[in-house]
Scaffold this motif. Structure first.
Motif, mmCIF file in Angstrom:
data_model
loop_
_atom_site.group_PDB
_atom_site.id
_atom_site.type_symbol
_atom_site.label_atom_id
_atom_site.label_comp_id
_atom_site.label_asym_id
_atom_site.label_seq_id
_atom_site.Cartn_x
_atom_site.Cartn_y
_atom_site.Cartn_z
ATOM 1 N N UNK A 18 6.114 0.414 -12.109
ATOM 2 C CA UNK A 18 6.373 -0.872 -12.706
ATOM 3 C C UNK A 18 7.778 -1.385 -11.881
ATOM 4 N N UNK A 19 7.662 -2.725 -11.234
ATOM 5 C CA UNK A 19 8.573 -3.260 -10.807
ATOM 6 C C UNK A 19 9.139 -4.483 -11.561
ATOM 7 N N UNK A 20 10.319 -4.939 -11.266
ATOM 8 C CA UNK A 20 10.767 -6.000 -12.028
ATOM 9 C C UNK A 20 12.083 -6.262 -11.819
ATOM 10 N N UNK A 21 12.983 -6.685 -12.519
ATOM 11 C CA UNK A 21 14.481 -7.437 -12.369
ATOM 12 C C UNK A 21 15.206 -6.507 -11.564
ATOM 13 N N UNK A 50 6.548 -8.235 -6.954
ATOM 14 C CA UNK A 50 5.841 -9.298 -7.808
ATOM 15 C C UNK A 50 4.534 -8.789 -7.831
ATOM 16 N N UNK A 51 3.811 -8.562 -6.605
ATOM 17 C CA UNK A 51 2.643 -8.015 -6.766
ATOM 18 C C UNK A 51 2.290 -6.851 -7.439
ATOM 19 N N UNK A 52 3.243 -5.815 -7.320
ATOM 20 C CA UNK A 52 3.194 -4.596 -8.005
ATOM 21 C C UNK A 52 3.254 -5.014 -9.478
ATOM 22 N N UNK A 53 4.037 -5.781 -9.904
ATOM 23 C CA UNK A 53 4.461 -5.793 -11.411
ATOM 24 C C UNK A 53 3.059 -6.518 -12.135
ATOM 25 N N UNK A 54 2.505 -7.364 -11.320
ATOM 26 C CA UNK A 54 1.317 -8.030 -12.120
ATOM 27 C C UNK A 54 0.180 -7.132 -12.199
ATOM 28 N N UNK A 55 0.132 -5.951 -11.421
ATOM 29 C CA UNK A 55 -0.790 -4.992 -11.745
ATOM 30 C C UNK A 55 -0.755 -4.027 -12.606
ATOM 31 N N UNK A 56 0.288 -3.647 -13.160
ATOM 32 C CA UNK A 56 0.706 -2.928 -14.184
ATOM 33 C C UNK A 56 -0.016 -2.928 -15.253
ATOM 34 N N UNK A 57 0.312 -3.847 -16.048
ATOM 35 C CA UNK A 57 -0.265 -3.878 -17.625
ATOM 36 C C UNK A 57 -1.592 -3.857 -17.500
ATOM 37 N N UNK A 58 -2.562 -4.719 -16.796
ATOM 38 C CA UNK A 58 -3.941 -4.617 -16.806
ATOM 39 C C UNK A 58 -4.606 -3.284 -16.408
ATOM 40 N N UNK A 59 -3.686 -2.665 -15.681
ATOM 41 C CA UNK A 59 -4.362 -1.363 -15.036
ATOM 42 C C UNK A 59 -4.061 -0.354 -16.220
ATOM 43 N N UNK A 84 0.653 -1.186 -0.098
ATOM 44 C CA UNK A 84 -0.055 0.024 -0.118
ATOM 45 C C UNK A 84 0.983 1.159 0.041
ATOM 46 N N UNK A 85 1.992 1.438 0.565
ATOM 47 C CA UNK A 85 2.913 2.623 0.744
ATOM 48 C C UNK A 85 3.474 2.830 -0.584
ATOM 49 N N UNK A 86 3.998 1.566 -1.251
ATOM 50 C CA UNK A 86 4.704 1.703 -2.735
ATOM 51 C C UNK A 86 3.368 2.193 -3.587
ATOM 52 N N UNK A 87 2.371 1.454 -3.563
ATOM 53 C CA UNK A 87 1.323 1.550 -4.367
ATOM 54 C C UNK A 87 0.733 3.136 -4.465
#
Length: 734
Positions: free
Chosen positions: A327-330, A358-367, A294-297
């Protein structure tokens, strides 16, 4: 690259203490302690070269050109989550990582919360075709700025984790790091510029590649000796390497596959072995995870949205900015691993932060896809085929020609030259360079850099086209499309719609045997052709270049080019005929129109057999009338066709239309053969089935006759142009 890394990390997690590694005997057998040292060394080497590639893809000049908008969004996107991370890190440091240095812990907590994964973001923009949008043009340089700032903070965190009892040592490390960056900028960069100039020469590039790679190792060793992580040295060294010229792309091509396919997955496998998700075993741990997410988001997205809205962007675009900047990743996983290796994070904190990324990465593209749908202001588009365009008052032929390599470029130029010489209408040419977007990181980066620079992809073909356009004063617009092969047809069709093209020319990608027959057809680009034929908003021509039509430039040769137009009947043949007559107005072109009439068909009997109650569109009579009107001027050449040199012949045939066409043209030395993709396939009398359009399979992009001419005997040396007329009722638009 991302796929290989993800597989490596997942495999490491499964083999590590989270799952199978909980069995100590299994872990000791598969990964004894001595092997882990070798794995860590190899993975660290791969990671260092990966960070060199990331630095190599960051263009400081492009960042400076991006303007204040990117800087404002980048600053807001890194400042707010970093400040939020200070509060969260205070709680976690008192609860979990109590033994680590607080200043280093705050820095290493703030960096993964505030950083934007630049390589992953570039891939998302490329795959979702957002590079050319307002969103893509701002968010990519903002992410690059964010990335540079994050690595500066990371270097600071590593320095602060040193001898905490002596404050002078961290200050000394930071000063040495600054001095090292200045040395790179003022001294090493000059040497790299010289290497890039000399290394671009094909006869002397290998030694310069070796010197540059040794420089990566030396840069990493230097920063490690200073007290900063080796990755920072490799990253800064990559930024300093000049991006202009051929040396940097050639260097990336030589080492990227080795790094991304072999070395980098080793790092993520090693990282997975160190990740123990079993430490998140209580509601307290889950609460910490939710707090981090939630903080990062909210901090990242809220700050970015507010900054974008202050810059007068609409709410949906502003939220899309926020999700993309989050966006998060490698890169985040790399930062976390560095923090764990130097003792900043314990196992539980490390696992929490990995899951957060990983959670934040999964939400990026659909959003982003749900929020941002760029609108297209489409001008009126009426002339979608040549036949209709030739009859309109504003008789302008707008041609979109696609190129994939060097084979068909001269043939396409001759087609353009033939169209240009007519006095009846003007010509506007658009040329789009098609490049397949591979899984390599550099593919997405190069696409973004070309678009940010507002210049087409550097290519000898593009240079030749520009020279031709200037010489002939032909209106020309150069375009480029870098797409996955499965989505390339969408780029082509969308561009045809945007440019209101009348004709779309697609070259066929194939290899020829010595006897002139086709040896290999690129299956990927063949699928592109098939989908373009189905979805294109205008007429489509498939150009098969056998070399004869493009052997000499039409504008410079004094010899005559003989071209043939094979007319069986139907909209596609009429479209091909109109285009052939336009080319025939060139003084160096002689047109031979061959009309083929099936002897097995009794025209009068067939006309009387038509069911008058059937729907009008099923009647062949209207199209027959249009066929006769198209052919009529050719029957009286002296009076009707004064602008072109044309001859007209009728052929009676029985049986296969493909065999008749092949027999008619193989004895002549034609340079180019034009033919419609689909023809009428009349039912034999006395059947009550009326003459109808030949049903051509979608997998046969050349049509029955075209396929026979292209894949038949090698004694047909002429290039072939297969044309399909646009029909609004027969096309599926996306």
């Amino acid at each position: 690259m991302i796929l290989f890394a993800a597989c490596g990390f997942q495999g490491g997690v499964l083999l590590g203490p989270t799952a199978l590694g909980r069995n100590k005997a299994f872990l000791q057998t598969i990964f004894p302690k001595d092997s882990l040292t070798i794995l860590d060394t190899a993975s660290s080497m791969g990671l260092m070269f990966y960070m060199f590639l990331v630095g190599l893809e960051l263009d400081l000049k492009a960042i400076r050109r991006s303007g204040k908008t990117a800087f404002i969004i980048a600053f807001s996107g890194i400042a707010a989550p970093f400040i939020g991370g200070v509060g969260v890190s205070t709680i976690l440091h008192r609860t979990l990582s109590t033994k680590s240095n607080f200043a280093a812990f705050v820095t290493f907590m703030g960096v993964p919360l505030s950083i934007t994964a630049f390589p992953v973001l570039a891939r998302i923009l490329a795959e979702r075709k957002l590079f050319k949008t307002e969103l893509g043009k701002v968010v990519l340089p903002a992410a690059a700025i964010n990335d540079v700032c994050a690595w500066i903070l990371l270097a600071t965190g590593v320095a602060l984790n040193g001898q905490s009892e002596n404050p002078a040592i961290p200050a000394y490390v930071l000063l040495c790091g600054i001095a090292y960056v200045l040395f790179l900028f003022f001294v090493v960069r000059r040497g790299l510029e010289w290497i890039a100039r000399r290394g671009s020469e094909e006869s002397a590039n290998e030694i310069y590649v070796c010197v540059t790679i040794m420089g990566v190792l030396l840069a990493g060793f230097t920063t490690d000796a200073i007290g900063i992580h080796p990755l920072f040295g490799a990253f800064a060294y990559g930024i300093m390497l000049p991006k202009e010229g051929k040396f940097a792309p050639m260097l990336v091509e030589k080492i990227e596959d080795f790094v991304s396919v072999l070395m980098l997955p080793l790092f993520f496998a090693s990282s997975g072995l160190k990740t123990n998700l079993a430490t998140i075993n209580s509601m307290k741990s889950v609460g910490f995870l939710l707090l981090l997410v939630l903080t990062a988001f909210f901090c990242k997205i809220t700050a970015t949205v507010l900054a974008a809205m202050c810059l007068k962007m609409d709410l949906r675009t502003s939220f899309a900015f926020g999700f993309l900047m989050n966006t998060k990743g490698l890169v985040e996983l790399i930062v976390l691993n560095i923090g764990r290796d130097i003792g900043v994070f314990d196992d539980q904190t490390f696992a929490l932060l990995v899951l957060m990324c990983l959670i934040l990465l999964f939400f990026t593209t659909p959003a982003v896809m749900a929020l941002y749908k760029p609108a297209r202001d489409q001008a009126p588009y009426t002339n979608r085929n040549i036949e209709k365009s030739s009859k309109s008052r504003k008789n302008e032929l707008r041609v979109l020609a696609c190129i994939q390599g060097t084979r068909s470029i001269l043939g396409l130029l001759n087609l353009v030259e033939g169209c240009r010489c007519t006095k009846r209408s003007s010509l506007k040419l658009f040329v789009m360079h098609l490049t397949e977007l591979s899984d390599r990181m550099s593919a997405a980066m190069n696409m973004g850099r070309a678009i940010q620079a507002k210049t087409p992809v550097e290519d000898d073909n593009m240079v030749a086209l520009e020279v031709y356009a200037r010489y002939t004063k032909t209106p020309l617009k150069l375009l480029h499309a870098i797409s996955p092969i499965d989505d390339m047809h969408e780029d082509v069709c969308n561009m045809a719609m945007i440019k209101r093209a009348t004709l779309l020319i697609m070259p066929m990608n194939f290899d020829l045997r010595e006897d002139g027959s086709i040896e290999h057809i690129s299956q990927g680009f063949r699928r592109v052709h098939q989908r373009v034929l189905q979805h294109a908003p205008c007429s489509v021509a498939i150009y098969v270049d056998r070399g004869l039509w493009g052997s000499t430039e039409l504008s410079e040769t004094l010899s005559e080019h003989k071209i043939a137009m094979l007319f069986f009947g139907g909209p596609d043949d009429r479209e091909a005929l109109v285009f052939a007559l336009r080319i025939a107005e060139h003084p160096n072109v002689k047109l031979h129109v061959m009309r083929f009439i099936d002897q097995d068909k009794d025209q009068n009997a067939l006309d009387s057999a038509i069911d008058v109650d059937s729907p009008k569109e099923n009647h062949p009579s209207d199209d027959k009338k249009l066929d006769e009107e198209s052919i009529a001027p050719l029957k009286d050449l002296k009076r009707s066709l004064k602008a072109c040199d044309a001859a007209y012949t009728e052929f009676m045939y029985q049986g296969s239309a493909a065999n008749a066409a092949e027999n008619a043209v193989k004895s002549e030395d034609f340079s180019l053969i034009l033919i419609g993709r689909r023809h009428y396939a009349p039912a034999p009398f006395p059947s009550h089935a009326t003459a109808a359009m030949e049903k051509v399979s979608e997998s046969n992009e050349l049509g029955t006759v075209g396929d026979a001419l292209v894949k038949g005997a090698g004694n047909i040396k002429a290039s072939i142009l297969i044309i399909q007329q646009y029909n609004s009722s027969a096309f599926v638009h996306k």
